[in-house]
Design an enzyme around this catalytic site. Structure first.
Site, short mmCIF file in Angstrom:
data_model
loop_
_atom_site.label_atom_id
_atom_site.label_comp_id
_atom_site.label_asym_id
_atom_site.label_seq_id
_atom_site.Cartn_x
_atom_site.Cartn_y
_atom_site.Cartn_z
CB SER A 52 -8.53 -2.68 0.01
OG SER A 52 -7.19 -2.27 -0.08
N1 SAH Z 1 -5.68 2.24 0.20
C1 SAH Z 1 -5.98 2.02 -1.21
C2 SAH Z 1 -5.47 0.69 -1.73
C3 SAH Z 1 -4.18 0.90 -2.34
S1 SAH Z 1 -3.37 -0.38 -3.21
C4 SAH Z 1 -7.42 2.22 -1.53
O1 SAH Z 1 -8.23 2.39 -0.62
O2 SAH Z 1 -7.75 2.26 -2.72
C5 SAH Z 1 -1.73 0.00 -2.69
C6 SAH Z 1 -1.16 1.32 -3.16
O3 SAH Z 1 0.13 1.46 -2.54
C7 SAH Z 1 -0.92 1.41 -4.65
O4 SAH Z 1 -1.60 2.53 -5.16
C8 SAH Z 1 0.60 1.56 -4.77
O5 SAH Z 1 0.98 2.41 -5.83
C9 SAH Z 1 0.97 2.16 -3.43
N2 SAH Z 1 2.33 1.98 -2.99
C10 SAH Z 1 3.14 0.90 -3.10
N3 SAH Z 1 4.34 1.15 -2.54
C11 SAH Z 1 4.30 2.43 -2.06
C12 SAH Z 1 5.22 3.26 -1.36
N4 SAH Z 1 6.45 2.85 -1.04
N5 SAH Z 1 4.83 4.52 -1.02
C13 SAH Z 1 3.59 4.96 -1.35
N6 SAH Z 1 2.67 4.22 -2.01
C14 SAH Z 1 3.01 2.96 -2.35
#
Ligand code: SAH
Length: 198
Positions: A52
């Site tokens: 993000s």
């Molecule tokens: N917090 C992260 C940004 C992540 S982007 C950072 O600082 O880099 C969102 C993430 O959520 C992705 O890696 C995706 O694979 C994950 N995601 C999506 N649905 C999910 C779920 N149901 N449970 C766990 N992770 C999930």
């Protein structure tokens, strides 16, 4: 980054600003993207996912209003960067990622930095982590449809906040849910929360 992207745009919690200054964001970005690590935007990290934008990470942390002794759940570990920032603001972080490949990559810089108050789990984060609940804050970094997963609301301690992007009528808002009330904070774009629970 702290002055231009964060303080000037409404991030005022000094603990959040200090955490954002402390955590080396470049360690959470793929090598070919490192020179862009402090840009004012999201970056790709693999599996079609993103790390993000710095402002979003700071904003979500600020909305949780942490003091330092809390246990916080993050759904969507991604690069591990937001978990790293959260770990500087509370006592314990549990973070859940659905891709094992991403969880493995994220664990490396966290270990290298010695951030040992973070537990990285692989699985469906929309189910939460009932064995560690209740949580004093929950941060969901993928967009839920209409409402955040009920399991997560059920795992919130009284007075604690759940911060989550929510898609409603083709728009996406970063929202805070607390004590049965909701508040839209900003218009945002995240990757979708992928879950059988949704
Ligand atoms: N917090 C992260 C940004 C992540 S982007 C950072 O600082 O880099 C969102 C993430 O959520 C992705 O890696 C995706 O694979 C994950 N995601 C999506 N649905 C999910 C779920 N149901 N449970 C766990 N992770 C999930």
């Amino acid at each position: 980054m702290v002055e231009r992207q964060l303080r000037r745009r409404g991030i005022h919690d000094e603990r959040v600003l200090a955490a954002m200054a402390e955590v080396p964001r470049e360690l959470f970005v793929p090598e070919d993207q490192r020179r862009r690590a402090y840009r004012d935007g999201a970056l790709r990290i693999g599996e079609g996912q993103t790390i993000s934008q710095p402002w979003i990470v700071a904003c979500m942390c600020q909305l949780l209003e942490l003091r330092g002794d809390e246990t916080v759940l993050e759904v969507g570990t991604g690069s591990g960067y937001a978990a790293a920032v959260l770990s500087r603001l509370c006592a314990q972080v549990v973070t859940i990622e659905r891709y094992k490949s991403l969880a493995d990559v994220a664990a490396a810089p966290l270990a290298e930095l010695g951030y040992d108050n973070i537990e990285v789990r692989v699985g469906d984060g929309a189910r939460g982590a009932s064995d560690r609940a209740p949580f004093d804050g929950i941060s969901v970094t993928a967009t839920a449809r209409d409402e955040p997963p009920q399991a997560l609301l059920d795992q919130l301690a009284p007075g604690a906040a759940l911060v989550c992007p929510v898609a409603r009528r083709r728009r996406e808002y970063l929202m805070r849910f607390r004590d049965g009330e909701e508040e839209a904070v900003a218009s945002v774009r995240f990757v979708p929360l992928v879950s059988d629970e949704q």
